[in-house]
Every structure is written in structure tokens, then in C-alpha cells.
Write an enzyme that holds these catalytic residues in place. Sequence first.
Site, PDB file in Angstrom:
ATOM      1  N   ARG A   1      35.835  15.608  -6.844  1.00 48.47           N
ATOM      2  CA  ARG A   1      35.008  16.350  -7.805  1.00 48.47           C
ATOM      3  C   ARG A   1      34.601  17.650  -7.134  1.00 48.47           C
ATOM      4  O   ARG A   1      34.376  17.678  -5.919  1.00 48.47           O
ATOM      5  CB  ARG A   1      33.770  15.541  -8.236  1.00 48.47           C
ATOM      6  CG  ARG A   1      32.878  16.273  -9.220  1.00 48.47           C
ATOM      7  CD  ARG A   1      31.852  15.377  -9.943  1.00 48.47           C
ATOM      8  NE  ARG A   1      30.890  14.738  -9.074  1.00 48.47           N
ATOM      9  CZ  ARG A   1      30.919  13.468  -8.718  1.00 48.47           C
ATOM     10  NH1 ARG A   1      31.881  12.674  -9.162  1.00 48.47           N
ATOM     11  NH2 ARG A   1      29.993  12.968  -7.919  1.00 48.47           N
TER      12      ARG A   1
ATOM     13  N   GLU B   1      31.546  20.681 -13.329  1.00 45.88           N
ATOM     14  CA  GLU B   1      31.901  19.654 -12.346  1.00 45.88           C
ATOM     15  C   GLU B   1      33.056  18.762 -12.762  1.00 45.88           C
ATOM     16  O   GLU B   1      32.885  17.562 -12.960  1.00 45.88           O
ATOM     17  CB  GLU B   1      30.675  18.803 -12.017  1.00 45.88           C
ATOM     18  CG  GLU B   1      29.901  18.265 -13.221  1.00 45.88           C
ATOM     19  CD  GLU B   1      28.749  17.359 -12.771  1.00 45.88           C
ATOM     20  OE1 GLU B   1      28.999  16.442 -11.976  1.00 45.88           O
ATOM     21  OE2 GLU B   1      27.609  17.566 -13.229  1.00 45.88           O
TER      22      GLU B   1
ATOM     23  N   GLU C   1      31.783  20.645  -7.906  1.00 42.43           N
ATOM     24  CA  GLU C   1      30.653  20.925  -8.799  1.00 42.43           C
ATOM     25  C   GLU C   1      29.887  22.150  -8.344  1.00 42.43           C
ATOM     26  O   GLU C   1      29.444  22.224  -7.191  1.00 42.43           O
ATOM     27  CB  GLU C   1      29.700  19.712  -8.824  1.00 42.43           C
ATOM     28  CG  GLU C   1      28.430  19.967  -9.612  1.00 42.43           C
ATOM     29  CD  GLU C   1      27.564  18.727  -9.790  1.00 42.43           C
ATOM     30  OE1 GLU C   1      27.567  17.872  -8.887  1.00 42.43           O
ATOM     31  OE2 GLU C   1      26.894  18.631 -10.827  1.00 42.43           O
TER      32      GLU C   1
ATOM     33  N   HIS D   1      28.793   6.606  -9.209  1.00 47.78           N
ATOM     34  CA  HIS D   1      27.407   6.639  -8.745  1.00 47.78           C
ATOM     35  C   HIS D   1      27.240   5.980  -7.378  1.00 47.78           C
ATOM     36  O   HIS D   1      26.200   5.379  -7.080  1.00 47.78           O
ATOM     37  CB  HIS D   1      26.475   5.992  -9.777  1.00 47.78           C
ATOM     38  CG  HIS D   1      26.292   6.837 -11.001  1.00 47.78           C
ATOM     39  ND1 HIS D   1      25.752   6.371 -12.174  1.00 47.78           N
ATOM     40  CD2 HIS D   1      26.595   8.134 -11.228  1.00 47.78           C
ATOM     41  CE1 HIS D   1      25.731   7.342 -13.069  1.00 47.78           C
ATOM     42  NE2 HIS D   1      26.240   8.426 -12.518  1.00 47.78           N
TER      43      HIS D   1
ATOM     44  N   HIS E   1      26.235  19.491 -17.451  1.00 50.31           N
ATOM     45  CA  HIS E   1      24.928  19.106 -17.980  1.00 50.31           C
ATOM     46  C   HIS E   1      23.983  20.244 -17.681  1.00 50.31           C
ATOM     47  O   HIS E   1      24.239  21.062 -16.801  1.00 50.31           O
ATOM     48  CB  HIS E   1      24.440  17.773 -17.372  1.00 50.31           C
ATOM     49  CG  HIS E   1      24.400  17.750 -15.868  1.00 50.31           C
ATOM     50  ND1 HIS E   1      23.391  18.324 -15.135  1.00 50.31           N
ATOM     51  CD2 HIS E   1      25.250  17.227 -14.953  1.00 50.31           C
ATOM     52  CE1 HIS E   1      23.630  18.142 -13.837  1.00 50.31           C
ATOM     53  NE2 HIS E   1      24.755  17.495 -13.701  1.00 50.31           N
TER      54      HIS E   1
ATOM     55  N   ASP F   1      28.152  14.608  -3.129  1.00 48.01           N
ATOM     56  CA  ASP F   1      27.431  15.166  -4.277  1.00 48.01           C
ATOM     57  C   ASP F   1      25.969  15.134  -3.899  1.00 48.01           C
ATOM     58  O   ASP F   1      25.349  14.066  -3.869  1.00 48.01           O
ATOM     59  CB  ASP F   1      27.714  14.314  -5.527  1.00 48.01           C
ATOM     60  CG  ASP F   1      27.060  14.875  -6.784  1.00 48.01           C
ATOM     61  OD1 ASP F   1      26.167  15.738  -6.670  1.00 48.01           O
ATOM     62  OD2 ASP F   1      27.440  14.422  -7.890  1.00 48.01           O
TER      63      ASP F   1
ATOM     64  N   TYR G   1      39.754  10.824 -10.519  1.00 45.98           N
ATOM     65  CA  TYR G   1      39.468   9.616  -9.750  1.00 45.98           C
ATOM     66  C   TYR G   1      40.644   8.665  -9.970  1.00 45.98           C
ATOM     67  O   TYR G   1      40.852   8.196 -11.091  1.00 45.98           O
ATOM     68  CB  TYR G   1      38.149   8.995 -10.218  1.00 45.98           C
ATOM     69  CG  TYR G   1      37.054  10.049 -10.320  1.00 45.98           C
ATOM     70  CD1 TYR G   1      36.285  10.393  -9.209  1.00 45.98           C
ATOM     71  CD2 TYR G   1      36.849  10.750 -11.516  1.00 45.98           C
ATOM     72  CE1 TYR G   1      35.321  11.394  -9.292  1.00 45.98           C
ATOM     73  CE2 TYR G   1      35.891  11.753 -11.604  1.00 45.98           C
ATOM     74  CZ  TYR G   1      35.128  12.066 -10.498  1.00 45.98           C
ATOM     75  OH  TYR G   1      34.178  13.069 -10.572  1.00 45.98           O
TER      76      TYR G   1
ATOM     77  N   ASP H   1      22.553  21.100  -7.555  1.00 47.11           N
ATOM     78  CA  ASP H   1      23.471  19.970  -7.758  1.00 47.11           C
ATOM     79  C   ASP H   1      24.881  20.427  -7.391  1.00 47.11           C
ATOM     80  O   ASP H   1      25.519  21.146  -8.156  1.00 47.11           O
ATOM     81  CB  ASP H   1      23.382  19.549  -9.243  1.00 47.11           C
ATOM     82  CG  ASP H   1      24.180  18.293  -9.549  1.00 47.11           C
ATOM     83  OD1 ASP H   1      24.725  17.679  -8.616  1.00 47.11           O
ATOM     84  OD2 ASP H   1      24.253  17.934 -10.742  1.00 47.11           O
TER      85      ASP H   1
ATOM     86  N   HIS I   1      34.040  11.452 -17.162  1.00 44.65           N
ATOM     87  CA  HIS I   1      32.694  12.003 -17.398  1.00 44.65           C
ATOM     88  C   HIS I   1      32.796  13.404 -17.987  1.00 44.65           C
ATOM     89  O   HIS I   1      33.873  13.988 -18.040  1.00 44.65           O
ATOM     90  CB  HIS I   1      31.851  11.982 -16.115  1.00 44.65           C
ATOM     91  CG  HIS I   1      32.412  12.773 -14.967  1.00 44.65           C
ATOM     92  ND1 HIS I   1      32.339  14.144 -14.890  1.00 44.65           N
ATOM     93  CD2 HIS I   1      33.064  12.383 -13.826  1.00 44.65           C
ATOM     94  CE1 HIS I   1      32.895  14.560 -13.759  1.00 44.65           C
ATOM     95  NE2 HIS I   1      33.355  13.512 -13.097  1.00 44.65           N
TER      96      HIS I   1
ATOM     97  N   HIS J   1      19.386  16.420 -14.399  1.00 48.07           N
ATOM     98  CA  HIS J   1      19.935  16.397 -15.756  1.00 48.07           C
ATOM     99  C   HIS J   1      18.810  16.930 -16.630  1.00 48.07           C
ATOM    100  O   HIS J   1      17.968  16.177 -17.087  1.00 48.07           O
ATOM    101  CB  HIS J   1      20.365  14.990 -16.164  1.00 48.07           C
ATOM    102  CG  HIS J   1      21.597  14.535 -15.433  1.00 48.07           C
ATOM    103  ND1 HIS J   1      22.266  13.379 -15.736  1.00 48.07           N
ATOM    104  CD2 HIS J   1      22.297  15.081 -14.409  1.00 48.07           C
ATOM    105  CE1 HIS J   1      23.314  13.241 -14.931  1.00 48.07           C
ATOM    106  NE2 HIS J   1      23.343  14.261 -14.112  1.00 48.07           N
TER     107      HIS J   1
ATOM    108  N   ASP K   1       0.805  -1.227   0.000  1.00 48.02           N
ATOM    109  CA  ASP K   1       0.000   0.000   0.000  1.00 48.02           C
ATOM    110  C   ASP K   1       0.836   1.274   0.000  1.00 48.02           C
ATOM    111  O   ASP K   1       0.288   2.371   0.116  1.00 48.02           O
ATOM    112  CB  ASP K   1      -0.913   0.020   1.239  1.00 48.02           C
ATOM    113  CG  ASP K   1      -1.949  -1.085   1.172  1.00 48.02           C
ATOM    114  OD1 ASP K   1      -2.247  -1.548   0.052  1.00 48.02           O
ATOM    115  OD2 ASP K   1      -2.461  -1.476   2.230  1.00 48.02           O
TER     116      ASP K   1
END
Length: 459
Positions: A428, A407, A430, A242, A357, A259, A411, A270, A353, A364, A35
Site C-alpha cells: 500500500r 492510498e 498512502e 488491520h 477517506h 502504516d 494484497y 496518515d 478497500h 477517518h 487506577d
Amino acid sequence: MTSLYAQRRARLAARLGAGGIAIIPTAPERPRNRDSDYPYRHDSYFYYLTGFAEPGACLVLDSEGRSTLFCLPKELEREIWDGYRLGPEAAVATLAVDAALPGTQLDAELPRLLENRRRVWFPFATHEGLAARVEGWLSAVRARARYGVLCPAEQADACLLLDEMRLVKDAHELDVMRRAADISARAHVRAMQRSSRMLRAGQDVREYHLDAELLAAFREEGSQFPAYSSIVAAGANACVLHYRADAAPVRAGELVLIDAGCELDGYASDITRTFPADGRFSGPQRALYELVLASQKAAIAATRAGARFNDPHDATVAVLAQGLLDLQLLDSNQVGSAQDVVDSRAYFPFYMHRTSHWLGMDVHDCGSYVEPGEASEASPRRDPLSGELIAHRPSRILRPGMVLTIEPGLYVRAAPGVPEAFHGIGIRIEDDAVVTEGGCELITRGVPVEADEIEALMR
Ligand code: GLY
Ligand code: MN
Ligand code: MN
């Protein structure tokens, strides 16, 4: 506020072409289990045109500007369980639409609304089953052809029109985005301070402690939810692009990459920051950090109206390529000059990457990355790493009011030939940038990026 949405509908209507009609549904509710549903999030296109956040709704708009809203009917029994509904009677005045009907009448009314129209617009490949429903409505129109009714002969993708509209943000949108960015920036500051405070107190710090701090900071300032799943990555977890906030220990001497950004009134922010868990960068950490920061500064300097979407990325890569050679993460005897590193994409194992964006209602966000007037100018190029043939098209020319992230990152996974001092470091940085005539406005600098400033606020 209503007039804002009415103005957007008028702008869309003017683009539908004579005899055009658009069908824009909102998102369905999605069951999580039994539910329980996932927290409801409206469809961004629908919300852009209505400001209406209830489920079960659909907007129909014709090229003469006439709008019909289908929405959940008033129903005491359901409202006791699920909450207040606006209902069609109140919707006309509240949302300034021309007509409003209960959603239960959608299948009966749509064929009538589609009669004698030339072209039907709806978002392609966005709502599961919508294309089939449109087919059903069209076949109901065609069934009445013997009475002289004309059936639309063309279907077109409403995303083409709406993506272009949403790509350039208006003053209201920029205002909401600045507020979302401010909330997120304060949340990052709180998470950094929580990390060093808990470590100083000798506590067992986990990634979820910092995630909890972010969530609290978002909600305490009125944000409805995170704009995406927060990444809180301690130590080498930062090299997993990710990664989600999990339970790994946050240790003194390691970096933490966060992030995270809130969604406020339908708009995303972001932000990524990378900081030393205990508030003090080590030598190798700082060296890599300064390199990523320098590459971000180059990207920011390349972001202005008239520049191309790819310019900030190219500026980032040029700085990273030289820095990877300087820090001996790449060996010039093997990879050549910085320009060679760029051309051969030898930087790719460390930076895999894109730098930017679009950002807006969706993290995105929609909008073509190719300049529409130049979309046919494809020059095939072979990717130096995969060998694949890629149709390279001129990237989008930036205009004031477009919003993009900047960003860059690095790595460093443990690998032969990579100096050990850098193993397991992922960084990173950003920020969110609004394109202006002469440059860009960074709306996320409520949280600092300079290494010294980060150390200072964590003391
Ligand atoms: N947080 C998603 C991104 O940075 O693109
Ligand atoms: Mn991003
Ligand atoms: Mn991000």
C-alpha cells in the site's frame, strides 16, 4: 489563537437557527484497569470550538452567540494528583467564552439555559448517555411550564453542522496538518533506515523495532501520540489490512508495510510506505510496487477542486485492473478486458478497500461522502459480487481545503491460479492530499515513494 475558536463558535451559532442552542461535551476519561486511565484524548468537536484539552468540560452555545463553558473547578487536592486545571474563573479570559461554571453545576444550570429555546442541538450517537441526559434536562424545563416557561420542541444533530464546518480546513488547520505530516514522513524514513541498518549488522530485526523507531520519531518532535495504532507488517502480514505492529521477524528479501502517522495538536496524519526490509526490491516485488504506484499517480491526477470524491478511486481501479491482467494475476480468458474487471469487480480479491477517506482531527475524519445537494438522487445498483442492492448517490464534489488520503494497494494471498512469485506480497502507498483549485498538494512526500529513491535512502 483564541479568536480562531471564537470565530468558529460564531459560525456555528449563526447556523443554529433562531432560538437554537447547542450542547457540545468533551470526551470522558476512560479507565484501562484499576487506577490507570487510557491516555486522555479530548472530543474533536469540542476541541474544534474551544481549543481546550482538559477532560470534564462541556460547551453550551446559543444562536445569539452566547457561550457558556462548564469545566473542572480549581481544586488543590485533585491538582496535586492529576495536574493543573484552568478552572472557570480563568476560562472566561483564556478561552474568550462569555461565562464559565464548574462542571458540577451542569445539571442545575442546563434546564435554565434551555428555557424558552426552540431547538436543542447536540451530537447524536457520539457520547454514551448524552441523549438521556438531554431528556432529563428537558423534563426539568417542562416541569416549570406552569410558570410560563417554554420547552424546546425540537432536537437536532449538531454533527450535521459541525461535520460540514470541519470538512473544509482553515489556514490554521492546514498549517498543523502539514507539520504533523512532516513529522510522520521523517519517522517513516527513520524506520526504513533502521530496518536495513540492523539487517546489514546481522541483527534479529522484529516488527517492534521499527514500531519503536516510529514512536521515538513522533515524540522527539513533539507529537502527543500516534493518530492510530501503527501497522508494521513484515512479509505476508502485510496482507492483513488491520495488522498491528507485533513481534514477527523482519527478514531480508521480504517487504515491510508500515502504516503510521502521528497526531499533533489534535490533528492526524496518515502515511503508508512499503519497502524491502534490506533495501532492495526483488523483480516481482518491484513489478507489483510499480503498479500500485502508477495507480496512485492516476488517483492524484484525478484529485482537484470540482472533481468527485470517487474520481481518484475510479482512476486507481482502472490502472490496477489493467495491471492485474498484464501481470497475469487475473486471466483475461476468465475475466475479460480491464473494463470487465472494473465492472465485475474481479479485482476485489486483491484490492478490497477504498482509495480515500477524509483526514483531519480524526484519522477517518467526519464529513459526508455524498454531495449534500444531491443526496436524494439515489440510483439503486446491484453489487456484482454480493448481489446486494446498494443505493448509489453522487459522491462529494471536492473543494479547496478538503483533505483526503490517497492510498491504493494490492494484497496477494496464496491461492490457486495466482502466480507463486507474488504470493504473500502486500503493498500500500498512502499520502495525504489537500485539495486545491488546480489539483492537490501532497503534504506527506517528505518520505519518497519512487522505488529507486527508497532503495537509495536505505543504502
Ligand atoms: N491507517 C488507517 C487508514 O489508512 O485508513
Ligand atoms: Mn488512511
Ligand atoms: Mn493509513
